[in-house]
Structure formats: structure tokens, C-alpha cells
Scaffold this motif. Structure first.
Motif, PDB file in Angstrom:
ATOM      1  N   GLN A 380      75.843 -44.193  30.735  1.00 19.13           N
ATOM      2  CA  GLN A 380      76.336 -43.721  29.437  1.00 19.13           C
ATOM      3  C   GLN A 380      77.014 -44.851  28.672  1.00 19.13           C
ATOM      4  O   GLN A 380      76.856 -44.959  27.451  1.00 19.13           O
ATOM      5  CB  GLN A 380      77.306 -42.557  29.647  1.00 19.13           C
ATOM      6  N   ARG A 381      77.755 -45.690  29.381  1.00 23.67           N
ATOM      7  CA  ARG A 381      78.407 -46.827  28.713  1.00 23.67           C
ATOM      8  C   ARG A 381      77.368 -47.775  28.135  1.00 23.67           C
ATOM      9  O   ARG A 381      77.513 -48.283  27.015  1.00 23.67           O
ATOM     10  CB  ARG A 381      79.321 -47.577  29.691  1.00 23.67           C
ATOM     11  N   LEU A 382      76.311 -48.027  28.894  1.00 27.06           N
ATOM     12  CA  LEU A 382      75.246 -48.897  28.393  1.00 27.06           C
ATOM     13  C   LEU A 382      74.575 -48.287  27.167  1.00 27.06           C
ATOM     14  O   LEU A 382      74.261 -48.997  26.203  1.00 27.06           O
ATOM     15  CB  LEU A 382      74.215 -49.151  29.496  1.00 27.06           C
ATOM     16  N   GLU A 383      74.341 -46.986  27.191  1.00 19.97           N
ATOM     17  CA  GLU A 383      73.746 -46.325  26.036  1.00 19.97           C
ATOM     18  C   GLU A 383      74.656 -46.403  24.820  1.00 19.97           C
ATOM     19  O   GLU A 383      74.189 -46.622  23.690  1.00 19.97           O
ATOM     20  CB  GLU A 383      73.452 -44.859  26.389  1.00 19.97           C
ATOM     21  N   GLN A 384      75.946 -46.230  25.037  1.00 16.98           N
ATOM     22  CA  GLN A 384      76.902 -46.330  23.933  1.00 16.98           C
ATOM     23  C   GLN A 384      76.912 -47.740  23.349  1.00 16.98           C
ATOM     24  O   GLN A 384      76.921 -47.929  22.127  1.00 16.98           O
ATOM     25  CB  GLN A 384      78.299 -45.940  24.412  1.00 16.98           C
ATOM     26  N   LEU A 385      76.898 -48.754  24.231  1.00 17.32           N
ATOM     27  CA  LEU A 385      76.885 -50.143  23.752  1.00 17.32           C
ATOM     28  C   LEU A 385      75.606 -50.428  22.971  1.00 17.32           C
ATOM     29  O   LEU A 385      75.646 -51.038  21.891  1.00 17.32           O
ATOM     30  CB  LEU A 385      77.012 -51.102  24.933  1.00 17.32           C
ATOM     31  N   ALA A 386      74.477 -50.008  23.501  1.00 13.09           N
ATOM     32  CA  ALA A 386      73.198 -50.239  22.819  1.00 13.09           C
ATOM     33  C   ALA A 386      73.193 -49.599  21.441  1.00 13.09           C
ATOM     34  O   ALA A 386      72.705 -50.194  20.462  1.00 13.09           O
ATOM     35  CB  ALA A 386      72.044 -49.698  23.666  1.00 13.09           C
ATOM     36  N   ALA A 387      73.753 -48.401  21.330  1.00  9.86           N
ATOM     37  CA  ALA A 387      73.792 -47.716  20.045  1.00  9.86           C
ATOM     38  C   ALA A 387      74.714 -48.421  19.061  1.00  9.86           C
ATOM     39  O   ALA A 387      74.396 -48.533  17.864  1.00  9.86           O
ATOM     40  CB  ALA A 387      74.249 -46.263  20.244  1.00  9.86           C
ATOM     41  N   LEU A 388      75.848 -48.923  19.535  1.00 12.23           N
ATOM     42  CA  LEU A 388      76.797 -49.611  18.651  1.00 12.23           C
ATOM     43  C   LEU A 388      76.230 -50.936  18.154  1.00 12.23           C
ATOM     44  O   LEU A 388      76.359 -51.284  16.976  1.00 12.23           O
ATOM     45  CB  LEU A 388      78.116 -49.849  19.395  1.00 12.23           C
ATOM     46  N   ILE A 389      75.592 -51.680  19.042  1.00 12.60           N
ATOM     47  CA  ILE A 389      75.053 -52.984  18.646  1.00 12.60           C
ATOM     48  C   ILE A 389      73.945 -52.828  17.616  1.00 12.60           C
ATOM     49  O   ILE A 389      73.849 -53.608  16.662  1.00 12.60           O
ATOM     50  CB  ILE A 389      74.552 -53.750  19.891  1.00 12.60           C
ATOM     51  N   THR A 390      73.121 -51.807  17.771  1.00 11.49           N
ATOM     52  CA  THR A 390      71.971 -51.640  16.863  1.00 11.49           C
ATOM     53  C   THR A 390      72.255 -50.701  15.707  1.00 11.49           C
ATOM     54  O   THR A 390      71.340 -50.376  14.942  1.00 11.49           O
ATOM     55  CB  THR A 390      70.757 -51.106  17.651  1.00 11.49           C
ATOM     56  N   ASP A 391      73.502 -50.287  15.546  1.00 13.87           N
ATOM     57  CA  ASP A 391      73.854 -49.410  14.432  1.00 13.87           C
ATOM     58  C   ASP A 391      73.637 -50.132  13.105  1.00 13.87           C
ATOM     59  O   ASP A 391      73.916 -51.327  12.982  1.00 13.87           O
ATOM     60  CB  ASP A 391      75.317 -48.974  14.563  1.00 13.87           C
ATOM     61  N   ASP A 392      73.149 -49.416  12.118  1.00 12.99           N
ATOM     62  CA  ASP A 392      72.898 -50.028  10.814  1.00 12.99           C
ATOM     63  C   ASP A 392      74.153 -50.644  10.206  1.00 12.99           C
ATOM     64  O   ASP A 392      74.064 -51.564   9.387  1.00 12.99           O
ATOM     65  CB  ASP A 392      72.339 -48.985   9.845  1.00 12.99           C
TER      66      ASP A 392
END
Length: 811
Positions: A380-392
Motif C-alpha cells: 500500500q505504501r508503494l502504491e501511495q508513493l507511485a500515485a503521488l509521484i505521477t500525480d498531475d
């Protein structure tokens, strides 16, 4: 043993041009100075208070290397002639530095400074002791174009304003042949063919450059196999080397190849690397598990933090992984918080390899955009990081990749160096426009490459680079910069000239791109097979299977798909080439170069895991295109045999498999297993699609030639390769065995065409340089080669052409 033949006659003068004044031996130097860790602490302790930041006592500033040298107190490479070292060592209270009321520089520190000067005073472009007043924006920024014109490339609109503000003139357009060679090498990594040259020069249409760029970007396989080099460097992926032998490293080669062929959107591409949905892309975040005891900065958790920050955010966390950074705002706790996102257990913070009694809490570098729950499970932490980095809203993410693409095509980044995105760009509007363009076009990297490559800026004459224009702090854009060919571009171009490319490649990828029409036309023929018991086998059952096959010609291309309930190992030519677990995961294996003309034996060891009887089975199907143009298909069926005996070999070798061999039992294609059909068809269709393409250097393991030309080991992220000629490279280009072998083979092929000397020279020049020889070159070549050139003379000509700066540099 191959005997290297040193070229004569024609090559001598050109070799002298390449080598004269360009080289300083780099093989006999002492261990390199680590400027950030060895020198910076000394300068901060003893010099910065008077000569750094806003201070420049005596008119002497050390804020940058250029300012340090302006004072005349240092002579790079010659410590004995550097006045500041004399002042540091002086015992005269009126001369010594620092002044007598301040702590002295120790003898050990003086020796470090002297070694640094003798080494040429290396100093990273992104390090300064000046006060950091520029803060790069984080959020995206909308850029208003200066012209309301839809027919003019936005890059050119913005640069027109830039030229006006900097009292500069836009460079003239490059010649069409120059543009063709540049675009072809930049976008697909290959020299244009003679037919492509003739067609382009004869076109004459106003939009021919745009059409060329579109045609090049549409060559999906050529594009993927060229940009594989860029991404292998940036994601430190390779086919052997550090960590592979010990099992401490995983490849992402097949995933990366497919992502490039499909032009996967960059935000999705990044999410699959940071939070892998399958094991195929997992190797990036898992890094390298070093053997033995490692420092705190070499753990896989810290590697994760460094690699994610550098690759996707242009942030160098290496200093901050040991202590608070000397070169930017990042702290030790920042690096460890990012590392804790990956960690599976509490992560103790170490400063300079010593524990400080604190445990890192999972977080990331820009919490103002959102946070990571430190109590969440690791995935879940990895998914959260991936989403934050690629956020528009994370403008840093888009800016970093478009800056890398601009540098790749234009020779220098809008921000320089590429991994110092805290540095002010030379045109903020242009950087932000490109970043916004990427997001608006759904993170399509090809769309950004097209925008750049179709601009007048890209199509202009190359900048003439002087020492002044190379200075990072004083850079003013005046046009695209010439670029050295990468090792892979050079090798590919030599193989194009000589037709000496290998027939097999090392990358564990399936070349080509799936054609939907081919997939739709495929009908699977393979059946599920097993031993005596077709519908189940006692738990732990493990059997050997074989298929004997005779081929009338060598294999040009082809692939096999394979899976088993529950695991398999595939052996071809006595070597293990693939393995897998889980029947629903179909694996595709390239057969190009792995089967020979004549008799072949395919051996598969398959295993069923369960403790109770459970459906067991093996599925295999292959499609081949042979060198004679014929097609061969074979699959698991009743022609296969099995044995209860297992191979005796070790470490990937088959060894002997004892009999007796018996006929297998077939069970057709049960409904349960039909879910694999789509993946199996896709794999078979892709296997045939690259049949007529030359093997590319990016698909090969690194060899001595490519290493000497700058291909890195990839145990660290590399975002830009060295652009200076080294002694090793010059020697390998002028007398290296691998290059000599290719040129000798090429010379024999050119000789077989039985061309007159002038026509031979014309064709070689057009293929290599996209131009014909000048009158002077024709005269020199005909005098040197004679009317009927020998193989050795043709080899000399090839060698001379391949060592010309015009050939080695993309202008």
C-alpha cells in the motif's frame, strides 16, 4: 586467436586528427577524489566563511569552480604552482590562510587539497557555495505562448522571445541530409539508408521534415530497441554483471521492451516500476543485493530511495543518504523516510554509516502534495508513493523527463545537470510548456519527442561549442549541440556498414510487436500432456519431457509459448533458457538462434506441486520462420515423450536424462486452461514480427568495445554518459579486436560487390555520412586504393570513415 591488422595508408592522417591533442591518460591516476565528501568539508570548515556565499574577501570567491579559478590562485593539475596551497601551508602569520586567529588546515587536509588540485580540481556543475535563492516550482505552471498561431511550433515561438531577450540570433536551418542523419540516429538509432537519403533529398515538400519524424517514430521496434539504451542506463537494467551471478539482481528487460514497443504512457510506466503489479517490473525497486556486509548507504532500502528520486524527480540523494546534503536542501531524514516506504521492517537511520538511535518513518520528499501512511502495509505504501509521484499536480515529475528528452535530442538540458532539477533552467517557460504538453497528451513520450524534433530549433545548424559556451553558469542557448554517438549507436552503425551484426542476441526479450490481425488468425494446436496419469498425479510429481525435431534450415525468427501446472524448466541446446511457475502465467521464449539446421532436442522438466492428486499438465507451442522462408509449427502432442528420470546437469546445464522414454498422455485443451489462449497467441505473433531486422547492440551484453565507448556497468543510475574522448577509447577504435573483426568482415562483403573504387567510395560515404565524397576525398581514396581495391584496402577505407569526427558525432 584473431590477429589485429593495423590499418595503413588512408587511415593515418584521419587517425591523427581524431587523436591529436584530445587525450590525456586516465588509466594511471590514483584513486579519484570524492569532491563532495573529501574536499567540500575542508572548504566549508576553513574557507567558506570568508570566500563563500555573499563573502568574497580580497575579491576571491569559491562559490563555483569558475570563480575559484578566476582568482588565479589555483592551477588545475599542478598543485606545486597553486598559490592558495602555499598560503594554506604557510607559517607566516601575515600570509597564512585562514588568518592566524582561525583554526589551521591540518597536514592531512592539505594533502587532500593537493591531490584534488593535481587531479584537475573536479567540481560537479551543480555544486555551489553561493546562497541558494532559486527555488524551483513544484506545481505545474501554465505558459502563455507569445504568438496566437497554430501553424508555428510552440518551441520556436518561445525561443523567438528568448533570442530577443538575450540579443541572440536564431541559427540557420541545417541541410536536409544533416537533418535526416540527425533525426534517424536520435529517434531510432540507425543511419539512414541510401534509399532513404535519395527519397528525402528528392522530396522537396514543405512538411517533409515533419513527415520524416512521424515515419521514424512509427517504426515501433526500431524506436524501442534504440531507446532501450536510454532506459537501461536510467533504470540500471542490464543482461549480466553485478548481482546477476549471485542472484542478487533481477532484470526488467521483457517488461521494458514491451513498454517501449507499446509506447506505454509514462505515468503508467512509472507506477508499474515503483509499485510493480507483477514480478516482470520488480527488478528496479529491488535494486542490487550486494554480497557480504555492506554500508548503510548500499542497502536495498537506500538504493530504492536514491533510484526513485534520481530517475523520476531529478534529485540526487546520494549525499543525503549519508548525511545532510552539501549541494541542496535534502536531509538525511528525507532519504531515510523515502527508503522506509520500501522497507519490510523498522529502518534505523545511520549518519556516515553510524546508527543515531532513530527509526525512519515512511514518507516522501514533497508532503505538501500528499502523504504516505507509515502504518500501511508495504504494498500500500508503494502504491501511495507511485500515485503521488505521477500525480498531475507534481510538476517535478513531468519537468524531469521532458528535460531528459530535450537533452537527448538537443545535446544539453534545459536544466543542467540532468539530476540537479533544483537548478534554474535557462528558459523556465520552455521547460514548463514541455512538461504541460506531456501531461495534456496523456504522458505520451513520443508526442514530446515529435514536438521537439519537428521544431525549427531541432532542425537548425549545430552550435559551435567553445569553452565559454560550455560553462554551466554562463550558458546561453544558441542552437542544438553536437552529440557523440553512444556506444550502441556506433556499433549499430558499423554493423549497418559491414552487415556484420551477430545472429543471436543476449537480452531475454521477445523482439517485435504484436500484429492484431496475425493474433486473430492464429489457432492454437498444442495439447496439454503429462505422463501415465493424464487427469492428475500424486503430489510432487516431476517428469522430464522431450521433443525431437529436424529443421531443413536455420531459424530466422520465431518463438515458443510454454506453461505448466505447476512449474517448468525449458532446455534448448543443452542449456536452460526459461523457467516459470503457475500455469496461468504463459511465458514466451525467443527461438531465434537457439535451434539449428538439422536435428534438435527440446527438453522440458515439469513439476506438479500439490500433496494430493491435482490436474497436472504441460503446454508448449512454437512458430518458426526459417532462413529459406518456410514456416514451421510444432506443439505439445502425442509425438512427445516423457521420462521419470531427471537431468543430471548443474547450474543451467541439462546433463544426461536417462530413459526409458515413453509416449506421453494427451488430454486435449481442457476448458479450465482456455484462459491462457490470448497470452499464448500474442506471444507467438510477436515472435515472428522482427524476422528481418538486424540485431541491435542494445540487445547485446556489454563487451570491451562498448565499455571503452562509454557504456556503463549499470550498477548505478546513469542519466548522461561521458562526452570526452579517453585514451582507452582511442586505442580501441584504432586497434581494437572487435571493431577490426567487423570491418574485416565488411570489407569482404564490399569486395564481393566488385565495385569500381569511385562507386565503392560513393556508396560507403552515403551510407556512413549521408553525403558523397568531396573531390579531394575521391582523389585521396582512388590514389590509395587503386582501380581494383583489395580487401585490406577496403578495410582501411571503412576504418578511416568510421574514425572521422563527422561520423562519430551527430551534428
Amino acid at each position: 586467436m584473431f590477429e589485429t591488422r593495423i590499418p595503413t595508408m588512408l587511415t593515418a592522417s584521419l587517425l591523427s586528427v581524431v587523436l591529436t591533442g584530445a587525450l590525456q591518460p586516465d588509466c594511471c591516476q590514483a584513486a579519484p577524489i570524492d569532491f563532495a565528501h573529501d574536499v567540500v568539508p575542508i572548504l566549508r570548515e576553513h574557507c567558506v566563511r570568508c570566500h563563500g556565499g555573499a563573502e568574497a574577501k580580497g575579491g576571491f570567491s569559491i562559490n563555483t569552480r569558475a570563480l575559484f579559478l578566476e582568482s588565479g590562485v589555483a592551477e588545475p593539475g599542478v598543485a606545486d604552482e597553486s598559490t592558495f596551497l602555499e598560503l594554506v601551508a604557510s607559517e607566516d602569520p601575515d600570509l597564512q590562510m585562514p588568518p592566524k586567529d582561525l583554526p589551521r588546515v591540518t597536514k592531512e587536509q592539505q594533502q587532500v587539497l593537493a591531490r584534488w588540485v593535481d587531479a584537475g580540481m573536479p567540481w560537479p556543475d551543480d555544486l555551489t557555495f553561493a546562497e541558494q535563492t532559486y527555488q524551483p516550482p513544484l506545481l505545474p505552471r501554465s505558459v502563455q505562448l507569445p504568438e496566437e498561431r497554430s501553424d508555428r511550433n510552440p518551441i520556436d515561438q518561445l525561443l523567438t522571445r528568448y533570442y530577443s531577450e538575450h540579443q541572440a540570433e536564431a541559427p540557420e536551418p541545417a541541410a536536409d541530409a544533416t537533418f535526416l542523419r540527425r533525426a534517424s540516429l536520435d529517434l531510432v538509432g540507425l543511419l539512414p539508408t541510401e534509399d532513404e537519403l535519395d527519397s528525402f533529398l528528392a522530396n522537396g515538400e514543405a512538411n517533409q521534415r515533419e513527415r520524416l519524424v512521424d515515419d521514424l517514430l512509427a517504426r515501433d521496434v526500431d524506436y524501442a530497441e534504440h531507446w532501450l539504451t536510454f532506459w537501461n542506463d536510467l533504470l540500471r537494467n542490464d543482461y549480466d554483471g553485478t548481482g546477476f551471478i549471485t542472484g542478487g539482481r533481477k532484470q526488467i528487460s521483457q517488461w521494458l521492451y514491451e513498454a517501449l514497443v507499446q509506447n506505454k504512457p509514462f505515468d503508467q510506466f512509472t507506477r508499474e516500476l515503483i509499485s510493480p503489479p507483477t514480478d516482470a517490473s520488480r527488478g528496479f525497486i529491488d535494486g542490487i543485493k550486494w554480497r557480504g556486509t555492506v554500508s548503510a548507504g548500499q542497502t536495498v532500502e537506500i538504493q530504492f530511495a536514491q533510484n526513485v528520486a534520481q530517475a523520476f524527480l531529478g534529485i540526487n540523494l546520494k549525499c543525503a543518504s549519508c548525511h545532510d546534503s552539501f549541494i541542496d536542501r535534502w536531509k538525511l531524514t528525507d532519504a531515510y523516510s523515502l527508503a522506509a516506504v520500501y522497507a519490510t521492517e523498522p529502518l534505523e537511520i545511520h549518519r556516515c554509516d553510524k546508527p543515531i538511535g532513530q527509526t525512519a518513518s515512511a514518507g516522501w520528499l514533497f508532503p505538501e502534495l500528499g502523504t504516505i501512511d507509515p502504518n500501511a502495509a508495504r504494498q500500500q505504501r508503494l502504491e501511495q508513493l507511485a500515485a503521488l509521484i505521477t500525480d498531475d499536480d507534481n510538476g517535478r515529475f513531468a519537468r524531469t523527463i521532458v528535460n531528459r528528452l530535450w537533452a537527448r535530442l538537443m545535446g544539453r538540458g534545459l536544466v543542467h545537470p540532468l539530476d540537479a532539477m533544483h537548478t534554474r533552467p535557462w528558459d523556465s517557460d520552455l521547460l514548463d510548456y514541455l512538461a504541460g504538453y506531456l501531461v495534456e497528451h496523456d504522458y505520451d513520450l513520443k508526442a514530446v519527442l515529435r514536438l521537439i524534433a519537428t521544431s525549427q530549433a531541432y532542425g537548425a545548424r549545430s552550435e559551435i561549442v567553445s569553452e565559454e559556451s560550455s560553462a554551466g553558469s554562463e550558458y546561453t542557448y544558441t542552437g542544438p549541440r553536437p552529440k557523440r554517438m553512444t556506444a550502441e549507436q556506433f556499433v549499430d552503425s558499423v554493423w549497418q556498414l559491414t552487415e556484420a551484426a551477430p545472429q543471436e542476441f543476449d537480452a531475454p526479450v521477445l523482439r517485435g510487436k504484436v500484429d492484431p490481425d496475425v493474433v486473430a488468425s492464429l489457432e492454437l494446436e498444442g495439447q496439454w500432456i503429462w505422463g501415465d496419469v493424464a487427469d492428475g498425479t500424486p503430489g510432487g510429481g516431476r517428469l522430464s519431457f522431450r521433443k525431437q525435431l529436424h529443421l531443413p534450415a536455420a531459424v530466422r525468427s520465431g518463438a515458443a509459448v510454454i506453461t505448466a501446472h505447476d512449474a517448468f524448466e525449458l532446455y534448448l541446446g543443452g542449456r536452460k533458457v526459461a523457467s516459470g511457475k503457475g500455469w496461468s502465467r504463459v511465458q514466451t521464449v525467443s527461438l531465434s538462434g537457439r535451434l539449428q539446421q538439422g536435428d534438435n532436442t527440446i527438453v522440458i522438466v515439469a513439476e506438479n506441486f500439490t500433496d494430493a492428486p491435482d490436474p497436472a499438465g504441460l503446454f508448449f507451442e512454437a512458430r518458426l520462420v526459417l532462413e529459406d522462408g518456410s514456416e514451421v509449427a510444432f506443439a505439445s502432442d502425442d509425438s512427445w515423450e516423457y521420462s521419470s528420470k531427471l537431468p543430471t546437469g548443474r547450474e543451467g546445464r541439462l546433463g544426461r536424462v536417462a530413459g526409458p522414454w515413453k509416449a506421453v498422455t494427451t488430454v486435449g485443451r481442457p476448458e479450465k486452461y482456455r484462459s491462457i489462449d490470448a497470452a499464448a497467441k500474442n506471444g507467438l505473433a510477436a515472435g515472428v514480427s522482427a524476422s528481418d531486422k538486424m540485431v541491435r547492440a542494445a540487445l547485446m551484453k556489454s563487451d570491451f568495445l562498448m565499455r571503452s565507448l562509454g557504456r556503463p556497468n549499470r550498477d548505478q543510475i546513469v542519466s548522461s554518459r561521458p562526452d570526452q574522448l579517453t585514451t582507452l577509447e582511442a586505442v580501441d577504435l584504432s586497434a581494437g579486436e572487435r571493431l577490426a573483426e567487423a570491418l574485416a568482415a565488411g570489407a569482404r562483403r564490399w569486395k564481393n560487390q566488385d565495385l569500381a573504387t569511385t562507386e565503392l567510395a560513393r556508396q560507403i560515404y552515403r551510407q556512413a555520412l549521408s553525403r558523397e565524397p568531396t573531390e579531394a576525398e575521391y582523389k585521396t581514396i582512388t590514389e590509395a586504393l587503386g582501380p581494383s581495391p583489395s580487401v585490406e584496402a577496403i578495410e582501411d577505407l571503412l576504418w578511416a570513415v568510421c574514425l572521422m569526427p563527422e561520423y562519430l558525432i551527430i551534428r
